[in-house]
Enzyme design. Structure first.
Site, short mmCIF file in Angstrom:
data_model
loop_
_atom_site.label_atom_id
_atom_site.label_comp_id
_atom_site.label_asym_id
_atom_site.label_seq_id
_atom_site.Cartn_x
_atom_site.Cartn_y
_atom_site.Cartn_z
CB SER A 162 8.93 -3.66 -10.23
OG SER A 162 7.59 -3.56 -9.83
CE LYS A 178 7.43 -5.63 -7.09
NZ LYS A 178 8.01 -4.99 -5.89
CE LYS A 189 4.27 -3.05 -8.14
NZ LYS A 189 4.45 -2.94 -6.68
CG ASP A 197 4.33 -5.85 -4.78
OD1 ASP A 197 3.57 -6.05 -3.81
OD2 ASP A 197 5.07 -4.84 -4.87
CD GLU A 241 6.99 -6.69 -2.96
OE1 GLU A 241 7.48 -7.20 -3.98
OE2 GLU A 241 7.16 -5.51 -2.63
CG ASP A 280 6.86 -3.10 0.04
OD1 ASP A 280 7.26 -2.23 0.84
OD2 ASP A 280 6.69 -2.84 -1.17
CE LYS A 285 9.42 -0.79 -1.80
NZ LYS A 285 8.01 -0.48 -2.11
N GLY A 297 12.17 -0.88 -4.42
CA GLY A 297 12.35 0.40 -5.10
C GLY A 297 11.09 1.22 -5.04
O1 OSB Z 1 5.39 -2.04 -3.95
O2 OSB Z 1 7.38 -2.34 -4.50
C1 OSB Z 1 6.37 -1.64 -4.53
C2 OSB Z 1 6.91 1.39 -6.83
C3 OSB Z 1 6.31 2.38 -6.09
C4 OSB Z 1 5.71 2.05 -4.89
C5 OSB Z 1 5.72 0.74 -4.44
C6 OSB Z 1 6.35 -0.26 -5.16
C7 OSB Z 1 6.92 0.07 -6.39
C8 OSB Z 1 7.55 -0.92 -7.27
C9 OSB Z 1 8.58 -0.39 -8.27
O3 OSB Z 1 7.27 -2.08 -7.30
C10 OSB Z 1 9.97 -0.75 -7.90
C11 OSB Z 1 10.98 0.05 -8.68
O4 OSB Z 1 11.39 1.14 -8.24
O5 OSB Z 1 11.38 -0.43 -9.74
MG MG Z 2 5.97 -3.86 -2.97
#
Ligand code: OSB
Ligand code: MG
Length: 370
Positions: free
Chosen positions: A135, A161, A163, A188, A213, A238, A262, A290
């Site tokens: 991510s 992925k 952001k 995401d 996402e 999510d 999660k 994650g």
């Molecule tokens: O939205 O998936 C998410 C990290 C912290 C809070 C929310 C998210 C995330 C990530 C990181 O996208 C995922 C990872 O742990 O690699």
């Molecule tokens: Mg997310």
């Protein structure tokens, strides 16, 4: 299992590089670790909240309060059988899933150690390695993003992925897609759009993305339904899925076609497994999300992702993608086929390095029956 003592650790760990999302920038990731002492064994769990209420209303501050004042008293000095028993005890505590999930994780670790079984085996998973991706946070420019993605691809990650947020969506995603025409790519938004501003996401629908996402508000399944109707790309939820009931409603109203699971967000591994089962029965793909976890939470995510319905790569990257120094002796490495091995030892299959733990501990507290 008799619960003798519960110890809380409030940690702050420097990330190898800052992680930026639509809700903010993290340079040092906080969390609360829970150590449950029972009949000579210690089970570890991770409560995956951060310092700020950006992703969730829960913070390390609320977690400390809820764990100490409400969750621990449901267990201390008592016999706790398993996750189901735990969930029944904390059913009167509304919300606070991240806090509950960390304690449930520690109980699973204890159960596994007692039975000399891995968490994967306790949950019913069979894979010995799971498909993973990375991510990637918001970067300074589309070119900086392409460079970053290129580095992760050369590390061996085969699913990316990125952001997005308003103003940093179609441009960023198009730049990555042009540079890498055939990679598995997804985005995401962390609920940064409304139904009207989501108009800006229309160009993403022709970039052959695996999924989009959480584009819209976390408390609005119906608007995700309306958006999914006009997108070919699957919407994945999510933040909106906090329980098995939410998952059932979201699928019934076609608010999404994929769910990111999660364990923290849904209140524990038992709840995560129940959502997995529901989705598997309806042939809805799921993947393990994650929360920048330490080695403790990462071990737990890998065990969960070994269940057969996790058919898409998880946001579970190698330890060195997050931290220079982790608090577990075990570090997770990326295999050349973009997988990570599922721990095979009893319980979580990881052990805590006391000196690293000490280095990153801001506060700790011992809870025992008075
Ligand atoms: O939205 O998936 C998410 C990290 C912290 C809070 C929310 C998210 C995330 C990530 C990181 O996208 C995922 C990872 O742990 O690699
Ligand atoms: Mg997310």
């Amino acid at each position: 299992m008799h619960i003798d003592r519960i110890h809380l650790y409030h940690l702050s760990m420097p990330l190898v590089s800052p992680f930026e999302t639509s809700f903010g920038l993290t340079t040092d990731r906080e969390c609360i670790l829970v150590a449950i002492h029972s009949e000579g064994l210690t089970g570890w769990g991770e409560c995956a909240m951060d310092r700020d209420p950006g992703y969730s209303y829960e913070t390390t501050g609320t977690g400390w309060h809820i764990l100490r004042e409400f969750i621990a008293p449901c267990l201390l000095g008592q016999q706790v059988a398993d996750a189901e028993d735990f969930q029944a005890r904390v059913a009167g505590i509304r919300g606070h899933h991240l806090a509950k999930a960390g304690v449930e994780m520690a109980l699973w670790d204890l159960l596994g150690q007692r039975q000399e079984k891995s968490l994967r085996d306790l949950l019913g998973g069979s894979r010995s390695r799971v498909d993973v991706g990375v991510s990637v946070g918001l970067q300074a420019s589309p070119q900086a993003l392409v460079d970053k993605v290129s580095r992760y691809l050369s590390d061996g990650y085969r699913r990316i992925k990125i952001k997005i947020k308003p103003g940093r969506d179609a441009g960023d995603a198009t730049a990555v897609r042009r540079a890498f025409p055939s990679i598995r790519l997804q985005v995401d938004a962390n609920s940064a759009y409304t139904l009207s501003t989501a108009e800006a996401l229309k160009p993403l629908d022709s970039l052959d993305l695996l999924l989009i996402e959480q584009p819209l508000a976390e408390d609005d399944l119906w608007e995700h339904h309306l958006l999914q109707k006009i997108f070919h790309t699957p919407i994945c939820l999510d933040e909106s899925i906090l329980s098995l009931r939410h998952a059932r409603s979201a699928l019934e109203m076609q608010a999404c076609r994929i769910i990111n699971i999660k364990p923290g967000r849904v209140g524990g591994l038992s709840q995560a497994a129940a959502i997995h089962d529901l989705c598997q029965a309806q042939a809805v793909p799921v993947w393990c999300g994650g929360m920048l976890e330490t080695g403790i939470g990462r071990a737990s995510n890998l065990a969960l992702a070994a269940l057969p319905g996790f058919t898409l790569p998880g946001d579970i990257s190698a330890s060195d993608r997050y931290y220079k120094e982790d608090i577990t002796h075990e570090h997770f490495h990326l295999n050349p086929d973009s997988t990570i091995d599922v721990p095979a030892g009893p319980g979580l299959g990881v052990t805590v390095d006391p000196s690293a733990l000490k280095k990153f501990t801001l506060a700790e507290m011992d809870l025992a029956t008075q």
